[in-house]
Design an enzyme around this catalytic site. Sequence first.
Site, mmCIF file in Angstrom:
data_model
loop_
_atom_site.group_PDB
_atom_site.id
_atom_site.type_symbol
_atom_site.label_atom_id
_atom_site.label_comp_id
_atom_site.label_asym_id
_atom_site.label_seq_id
_atom_site.Cartn_x
_atom_site.Cartn_y
_atom_site.Cartn_z
ATOM 1 N N LYS A 170 7.338 5.623 -0.089
ATOM 2 C CA LYS A 170 6.279 4.881 -0.778
ATOM 3 C C LYS A 170 6.652 4.590 -2.233
ATOM 4 N N LEU B 144 0.833 -1.193 0.000
ATOM 5 C CA LEU B 144 0.000 0.000 0.000
ATOM 6 C C LEU B 144 0.875 1.253 0.000
ATOM 7 N N ASP C 172 -1.282 24.300 3.722
ATOM 8 C CA ASP C 172 -2.330 23.788 2.833
ATOM 9 C C ASP C 172 -1.920 22.464 2.189
ATOM 10 N N SER D 166 0.521 5.480 -1.563
ATOM 11 C CA SER D 166 -0.366 6.612 -1.257
ATOM 12 C C SER D 166 -0.413 7.552 -2.459
ATOM 13 N N SER D 167 -1.482 8.335 -2.523
ATOM 14 C CA SER D 167 -1.626 9.297 -3.633
ATOM 15 C C SER D 167 -0.582 10.403 -3.542
ATOM 16 N N CYS D 168 0.094 10.519 -2.387
ATOM 17 C CA CYS D 168 1.074 11.611 -2.253
ATOM 18 C C CYS D 168 2.365 11.308 -3.014
ATOM 19 N N PRO E 269 -3.631 4.164 -2.585
ATOM 20 C CA PRO E 269 -4.909 4.673 -2.094
ATOM 21 C C PRO E 269 -4.915 6.190 -1.969
ATOM 22 N N LEU F 20 -7.913 8.253 3.032
ATOM 23 C CA LEU F 20 -8.889 7.304 3.558
ATOM 24 C C LEU F 20 -9.427 7.777 4.912
ATOM 25 N N ARG G 147 -9.412 17.627 -1.908
ATOM 26 C CA ARG G 147 -8.949 16.271 -1.613
ATOM 27 C C ARG G 147 -10.006 15.253 -2.034
ATOM 28 N N HIS H 96 -5.201 12.840 9.945
ATOM 29 C CA HIS H 96 -5.617 13.432 8.674
ATOM 30 C C HIS H 96 -6.838 14.322 8.901
HETATM 31 N N1 LIG Z 1 -4.986 6.773 6.206
HETATM 32 C C1 LIG Z 1 -4.888 7.238 4.982
HETATM 33 O O1 LIG Z 1 -5.514 8.264 4.623
HETATM 34 C C2 LIG Z 1 -4.041 6.531 3.966
HETATM 35 C C3 LIG Z 1 -3.274 5.403 4.304
HETATM 36 N N2 LIG Z 1 -2.508 4.812 3.331
HETATM 37 C C4 LIG Z 1 -1.655 3.645 3.641
HETATM 38 O O2 LIG Z 1 -2.442 2.612 4.232
HETATM 39 C C5 LIG Z 1 -1.652 1.885 5.167
HETATM 40 C C6 LIG Z 1 -2.320 1.876 6.518
HETATM 41 O O3 LIG Z 1 -2.595 3.192 6.917
HETATM 42 P P1 LIG Z 1 -3.540 3.449 8.198
HETATM 43 O O4 LIG Z 1 -4.288 2.202 8.508
HETATM 44 O O5 LIG Z 1 -4.278 4.710 7.933
HETATM 45 O O6 LIG Z 1 -2.471 3.714 9.346
HETATM 46 P P2 LIG Z 1 -2.552 3.374 10.909
HETATM 47 O O7 LIG Z 1 -1.575 4.265 11.551
HETATM 48 O O8 LIG Z 1 -3.980 3.376 11.340
HETATM 49 O O9 LIG Z 1 -2.023 1.850 10.966
HETATM 50 C C7 LIG Z 1 -0.682 1.566 10.702
HETATM 51 C C8 LIG Z 1 -0.392 0.203 11.278
HETATM 52 O O10 LIG Z 1 0.981 -0.104 11.049
HETATM 53 C C9 LIG Z 1 1.511 -0.615 12.267
HETATM 54 N N3 LIG Z 1 2.931 -0.326 12.412
HETATM 55 C C10 LIG Z 1 3.552 0.856 12.219
HETATM 56 N N4 LIG Z 1 4.867 0.729 12.474
HETATM 57 C C11 LIG Z 1 5.062 -0.573 12.865
HETATM 58 C C12 LIG Z 1 6.188 -1.324 13.266
HETATM 59 N N5 LIG Z 1 7.389 -0.770 13.348
HETATM 60 N N6 LIG Z 1 6.023 -2.623 13.576
HETATM 61 C C13 LIG Z 1 4.797 -3.196 13.512
HETATM 62 N N7 LIG Z 1 3.683 -2.550 13.125
HETATM 63 C C14 LIG Z 1 3.826 -1.242 12.819
HETATM 64 C C15 LIG Z 1 0.740 0.099 13.364
HETATM 65 O O11 LIG Z 1 0.868 -0.649 14.564
HETATM 66 P P3 LIG Z 1 0.363 -0.068 15.977
HETATM 67 O O12 LIG Z 1 -1.119 -0.263 15.955
HETATM 68 O O13 LIG Z 1 1.074 -0.895 16.994
HETATM 69 O O14 LIG Z 1 0.774 1.398 15.999
HETATM 70 C C16 LIG Z 1 -0.655 0.112 12.769
HETATM 71 O O15 LIG Z 1 -1.331 -1.088 13.055
HETATM 72 C C17 LIG Z 1 -0.286 2.551 5.182
HETATM 73 O O16 LIG Z 1 0.588 1.874 4.299
HETATM 74 C C18 LIG Z 1 -0.578 3.949 4.648
HETATM 75 O O17 LIG Z 1 0.567 4.499 4.032
HETATM 76 C C19 LIG Z 1 -2.468 5.290 2.041
HETATM 77 C C20 LIG Z 1 -3.210 6.387 1.680
HETATM 78 C C21 LIG Z 1 -4.051 7.066 2.614
HETATM 79 C C1 LIG Z 2 -3.179 10.660 2.690
HETATM 80 C C2 LIG Z 2 -2.171 11.802 2.592
HETATM 81 O O1 LIG Z 2 -2.329 12.665 3.699
HETATM 82 C C3 LIG Z 2 -1.338 13.655 3.860
HETATM 83 O O2 LIG Z 2 -1.553 14.673 2.943
HETATM 84 P P1 LIG Z 2 -2.820 15.617 3.025
HETATM 85 O O3 LIG Z 2 -3.879 15.045 2.186
HETATM 86 O O4 LIG Z 2 -2.396 17.013 2.757
HETATM 87 O O5 LIG Z 2 -3.172 15.473 4.555
HETATM 88 P P2 LIG Z 2 -4.264 15.997 5.554
HETATM 89 O O6 LIG Z 2 -5.458 15.111 5.470
HETATM 90 O O7 LIG Z 2 -3.583 16.126 6.876
HETATM 91 O O8 LIG Z 2 -4.665 17.501 5.066
HETATM 92 C C4 LIG Z 2 -5.498 17.691 3.967
HETATM 93 C C5 LIG Z 2 -5.893 19.160 3.911
HETATM 94 O O9 LIG Z 2 -6.798 19.438 4.992
HETATM 95 C C6 LIG Z 2 -6.405 20.635 5.634
HETATM 96 N N1 LIG Z 2 -6.890 20.667 7.036
HETATM 97 C C7 LIG Z 2 -7.792 21.564 7.529
HETATM 98 N N2 LIG Z 2 -7.991 21.354 8.851
HETATM 99 C C8 LIG Z 2 -7.204 20.281 9.185
HETATM 100 C C9 LIG Z 2 -6.980 19.620 10.433
HETATM 101 O O10 LIG Z 2 -7.528 19.977 11.505
HETATM 102 N N3 LIG Z 2 -6.137 18.542 10.392
HETATM 103 C C10 LIG Z 2 -5.519 18.135 9.245
HETATM 104 N N4 LIG Z 2 -4.695 17.048 9.266
HETATM 105 N N5 LIG Z 2 -5.677 18.774 8.043
HETATM 106 C C11 LIG Z 2 -6.518 19.836 8.031
HETATM 107 C C12 LIG Z 2 -4.888 20.609 5.523
HETATM 108 O O11 LIG Z 2 -4.356 21.925 5.754
HETATM 109 C C13 LIG Z 2 -4.717 20.145 4.085
HETATM 110 O O12 LIG Z 2 -4.886 21.222 3.207
HETATM 111 C C14 LIG Z 2 0.059 13.198 3.612
HETATM 112 O O13 LIG Z 2 0.845 13.776 4.599
HETATM 113 C C15 LIG Z 2 0.117 11.722 3.549
HETATM 114 O O14 LIG Z 2 -0.139 11.152 4.809
HETATM 115 C C16 LIG Z 2 -0.836 11.214 2.580
HETATM 116 O O15 LIG Z 2 -0.520 10.340 1.817
#
Ligand SMILES: NC(=O)C1=CN([C@@H]2O[C@H](COP(=O)(O)OP(=O)(O)OC[C@H]3O[C@@H](n4cnc5c(N)ncnc54)[C@H](OP(=O)(O)O)[C@@H]3O)[C@@H](O)[C@H]2O)C=CC1
Ligand SMILES: C[C@H]1O[C@H](OP(=O)(O)OP(=O)(O)OC[C@H]2O[C@@H](n3cnc4c(=O)[nH]c(N)nc43)[C@H](O)[C@@H]2O)[C@@H](O)[C@@H](O)C1=O
Length: 322
Positions: free
Chosen positions: A145, A110, A274, A112-114, A168, A171, A214, A184
Amino acid sequence: MTDLYSLKNKRVFVAGHRGMVGSAIVRRLKDEGCEILTASRSELDLRDQSGVRRWIAERKPDAVVLAAAKVGGILANDTYPADFLYENLVIETNVIEASFRSEVGKLIFLGSSCIYPKFAPQPIPEDALLTGPLEPTNEWYAIAKIAGLKLCQAYRRQHGVDYISAMPTNLYGPGDNFDLEKSHVIPALMRKAHEAKLAGEKQLTIWGSGTPKREFLHVDDAADAMVSLLKSYSGDGHVNVGSGEDIAILELAKLVASVVGFEGEIRNDPTKPDGTPRKLMDVSRLFETGWRPKYELKTGLEDAYAWFREHVEKGEARLNVA
Ligand SMILES: NC(=O)C1=CN([C@@H]2O[C@H](COP(=O)(O)OP(=O)(O)OC[C@H]3O[C@@H](n4cnc5c(N)ncnc54)[C@H](OP(=O)(O)O)[C@@H]3O)[C@@H](O)[C@H]2O)C=CC1
Ligand SMILES: C[C@H]1O[C@H](OP(=O)(O)OP(=O)(O)OC[C@H]2O[C@@H](n3cnc4c(=O)[nH]c(N)nc43)[C@H](O)[C@@H]2O)[C@@H](O)[C@@H](O)C1=O
């Protein structure tokens, strides 16, 4: 989608199973008749190469879902660049290399769009990768990534393994990180609106200008897409996973406020970044398989808020993340 790879009776390791995406993937895999293998961080720190090699060699998974990573919002990425680059490089290289060593047949990584350039054409096609400079606030995480995506391609090219990558979009949903500094945007706005409503406050502050746009996908839709790709996609190229629609942050804040029932005014905090102005992905490669998301944004937010309320009351929501 036609299945190329059946998960029935397979042993599937979900790395990161306690996270928002990993836990959604575990829920989704329950329908597949497979044996789900998991390891908490205390049992297996994925930064420990010998530990990862030993764990995978002993348990011999047939497939791996690599959802573990160091994850956070824009401020966390901008504040902890070394952690986001180092930890994500180490986790992905350990798991991908150990999977190859133990002859894991299928792996989905997995990203990311970034990973795409700050000013990529919109919607962003997969081949926009590495065609321009990255968004500075998350370039560290993005480079990690991109390396993971390239490592899967390299193992396929050199050793013929079926390791694929999904990218992705942003999310949200059950199990999200609600820490106000590290999360996020959706979980942060949801928690702020919820707490402001309970406290009778009259205003809600959003970071930045509110003008960036977004794309969002509910995590259960993302999990369904990942499992579908695991079963039906085998290719050198990565696949964008998104809803195909985006929204301006200010409009999102108004939508979250209406879902939560907060009626105060929305203020901006211009001291916060931003980030990239827009990152709507071209999801035609995914949609051509016939896959479609089930949630549109408002119903997805209602589902996420119902989960948040229930788990805050039970003390189970992640409000403060180290
Ligand atoms: N959330 C989003 O908006 C997006 C997420 N993704 C990708 O999706 C995937 C999951 O993201 P998300 O579920 O949101 O993240 P979370 O932070 O909710 O979950 C990450 C998980 O990874 C585990 N982890 C991190 N470091 C370690 C380590 N050193 N050893 C063992 N486990 C570890 C964490 O364990 P623990 O619970 O113990 O901390 C946790 O269970 C990632 O690859 C992320 O890059 C991609 C795009 C968007
Ligand atoms: C999934 C993607 O997520 C990250 O990128 P991002 O999309 O910029 O992340 P974000 O969700 O934190 O912000 C989206 C927008 O929203 C605005 N914003 C307003 N108010 C709040 C606020 O209260 N919190 C946050 N976090 N943002 C805020 C914020 O200023 C920005 O303009 C990557 O680092 C990386 O992790 C990645 O891959």
